[in-house]
Motif scaffolding. Structure first.
Motif, PDB file in Angstrom:
ATOM      1  N   SER A  85      27.009  70.578  -1.977  1.00 17.99           N
ATOM      2  CA  SER A  85      27.540  70.331  -0.751  1.00 17.99           C
ATOM      3  C   SER A  85      28.694  71.253  -0.317  1.00 17.99           C
ATOM      4  CB  SER A  85      27.879  68.808  -0.344  1.00 17.99           C
ATOM      5  OG  SER A  85      29.155  68.666  -1.174  1.00 17.99           O
ATOM      6  N   PRO A  86      28.891  71.607   0.976  1.00 15.25           N
ATOM      7  CA  PRO A  86      29.905  72.727   1.400  1.00 15.25           C
ATOM      8  C   PRO A  86      31.507  72.431   0.921  1.00 15.25           C
ATOM      9  CG  PRO A  86      28.329  72.234   3.052  1.00 15.25           C
ATOM     10  CD  PRO A  86      28.076  71.269   2.098  1.00 15.25           C
ATOM     11  N   VAL A  87      31.943  70.958   1.171  1.00 17.46           N
ATOM     12  CA  VAL A  87      33.236  70.925   0.685  1.00 17.46           C
ATOM     13  C   VAL A  87      33.406  70.767  -0.787  1.00 17.46           C
ATOM     14  CG1 VAL A  87      35.141  69.028   1.045  1.00 17.46           C
ATOM     15  CG2 VAL A  87      33.678  69.514   2.997  1.00 17.46           C
ATOM     16  N   ALA A  88      32.640  70.107  -1.397  1.00 15.86           N
ATOM     17  CA  ALA A  88      32.872  70.051  -2.814  1.00 15.86           C
ATOM     18  C   ALA A  88      32.702  71.326  -3.621  1.00 15.86           C
ATOM     19  CB  ALA A  88      31.766  69.112  -3.271  1.00 15.86           C
ATOM     20  N   ALA A  89      31.631  72.175  -2.746  1.00 16.19           N
ATOM     21  CA  ALA A  89      31.572  73.636  -3.471  1.00 16.19           C
ATOM     22  C   ALA A  89      32.710  74.417  -3.205  1.00 16.19           C
ATOM     23  CB  ALA A  89      30.281  74.093  -2.670  1.00 16.19           C
ATOM     24  N   ALA A  90      33.466  74.326  -1.972  1.00 12.74           N
ATOM     25  CA  ALA A  90      34.470  75.162  -1.831  1.00 12.74           C
ATOM     26  C   ALA A  90      35.822  74.797  -2.824  1.00 12.74           C
ATOM     27  CB  ALA A  90      35.191  74.986  -0.655  1.00 12.74           C
ATOM     28  N   VAL A  91      35.802  73.379  -3.030  1.00 16.79           N
ATOM     29  CA  VAL A  91      37.016  72.805  -3.800  1.00 16.79           C
ATOM     30  C   VAL A  91      36.455  73.271  -5.328  1.00 16.79           C
ATOM     31  CG1 VAL A  91      38.105  70.628  -4.557  1.00 16.79           C
ATOM     32  CG2 VAL A  91      37.711  71.233  -2.205  1.00 16.79           C
TER      33      VAL A  91
END
Length: 405
Positions: A109-115
């Motif tokens: 998922s985008p947010v977890a992937a960035a963090v």
């Protein structure tokens, strides 16, 4: 003979060195995603001998995952674009990665992937594998926002060793925009569905009859959808469609399976319920809330609708197809890849309630076409999207990427 796309992808799967095959950290926003969407994939990793750890926000599925044998780590990941909100999660992930000495992480998922990628880079992780369930940017997003989010993905892509995509269109987009660097490994695994659990049901089954009674659908035609109640799922168009068809005299029930999650940014669930009440359609809409009985819900539907504005590769469509339901979905990535227009369902423009109404009306008025589309959709789901096939693709890719030590 010409080499196929999947053969070319498989040829790229050369081992990435210096990674620990036995231990992996999976990073997701919330535990419901790990339980509902990823559980079979993660069990496949355990079957290959991986010690699977999960870092996510703690919720209702935490204990289930722990009992299932996954090692759980609480990290308060949040669905927000406020950078300040992610400072603490990044620090917590860095500490966790260093303490447990993870050398392989798999992010979703985008947010977890960035963090997760930021924490992985700062921790010196050997191998970062990003499972892309759909990029946040999409065709209908304003140009500047689309550029910003695609640029963020491009930047983070410099620190990603391998990408696996649930949508082939997303894989092609990643290569076209340079999000996947030339040295990154990539493959498309698709999404999967348990074709045994999600299957056609006889309307005379006792369980189906009881479920219809429980949710007050009786002998009505049932038009349903499955998904979080958020704006981008197209619930406004769904409501307008229901209002139009009701005004035409259609005696149907609209079954909404799902709700807003506490982590959702827009918290649209209550607003949507008020919109339904204000439209005078409260007696036509049935809300199940969050439920583990999605297969039972699909068993009472006649037509499945997904009016989303953005998706990765929606599992809800695959579940509906496996249940032999005709599908009406929007012309967006993922949906147009899963639904064969005119064969297993109908594709309509996103954000267009009139087109959505016309497509549903067509299926309402032609029971034979509904049955034929459902039958063909079931055949496609069995052939292409059996979860056993997909989970092996997932585990194969992770194992090859992690091989080395």
């Amino acid at each position: 003979m010409e080499q196929t796309s999947r053969d070319r992808q498989s040829a790229q799967l050369q081992p990435i060195p210096h990674a620990d095959q036995r231990k992996i950290l999976v990073i997701v926003n919330v535990d419901i995603m790990a339980w509902v969407l990823l559980r079979s994939w993660l069990f496949a990793l355990k079957g290959r001998g991986f010690d699977v750890h999960i870092a996510c926000s703690r919720g209702a599925y935490w204990e289930k995952l722990a009992i299932a044998g996954f090692r759980m780590h609480a990290v308060n990941l949040r669905r927000t674009f406020n950078p300040v909100a992610h400072i603490r999660p990044v620090i917590d992930l860095i500490r966790l990665i260093r303490m447990e000495n993870f050398q392989v992480i798999n992010i979703h998922s985008p947010v977890a992937a960035a963090v997760g990628r930021l924490a992985g880079v700062l921790s010196g992780v050997d191998t970062i594998i990003y499972t892309v369930h759909g990029f946040y940017f999409h065709d209908r997003m304003p140009r500047i926002r689309r550029f910003v989010f695609s640029a963020i993905e491009w930047l983070l892509g410099r620190f990603t060793d391998a990408f696996m995509f649930v949508s082939e269109e997303d894989r092609q987009t990643a290569h076209r925009l340079g999000i996947a660097s030339p040295n990154a490994r990539t493959c498309t695994i698709s999404n999967g569905v348990d074709i045994g659990a999600f299957r056609p049901h006889d309307r005379q089954d006792i369980s189906v009859i009881e479920f219809r009674r429980q949710y007050r659908v009786c002998n009505n035609l049932v038009i349903g959808t499955v998904g979080r109640i958020v704006k981008e799922k197209g619930y406004r168009e769904l409501l307008e469609m229901a209002a139009r068809l009701t005004a035409e005299g259609l005696d149907a029930i609209y079954l909404v399976v799902g709700d807003s999650l506490p982590s959702d940014r827009d918290q649209f669930g209550q607003s949507f319920r008020r919109m339904v009440a204000d439209s005078g359609l409260s007696d036509r809409f049935v809300f199940t809330g969050m439920t583990d009985r999605v297969a039972d819900c699909l068993a009472v539907m006649d037509i499945f609708v997904l009016a989303s504005h953005r998706e990765g590769f929606p599992r809800s469509i695959l579940e509906a197809m496996a249940a032999a339901l005709p599908v009406v979905a929007t012309d967006i990535r993922g949906c147009r890849e899963a639904v064969v227009n005119g064969v297993s369902g109908l594709i309509v423009p996103p954000g267009n309630a009139v087109a959505l109404t016309n497509a549903v009306r067509r299926l309402v008025n032609d029971p034979f076409e509904r049955v034929e589309m459902g039958r063909k959709g079931r055949a496609i789901a069995v052939e292409r999207y059996d979860t056993r096939i997909v989970q092996e693709r997932f585990a194969d890719f992770v194992e090859v990427c992690a091989r080395g030590l």
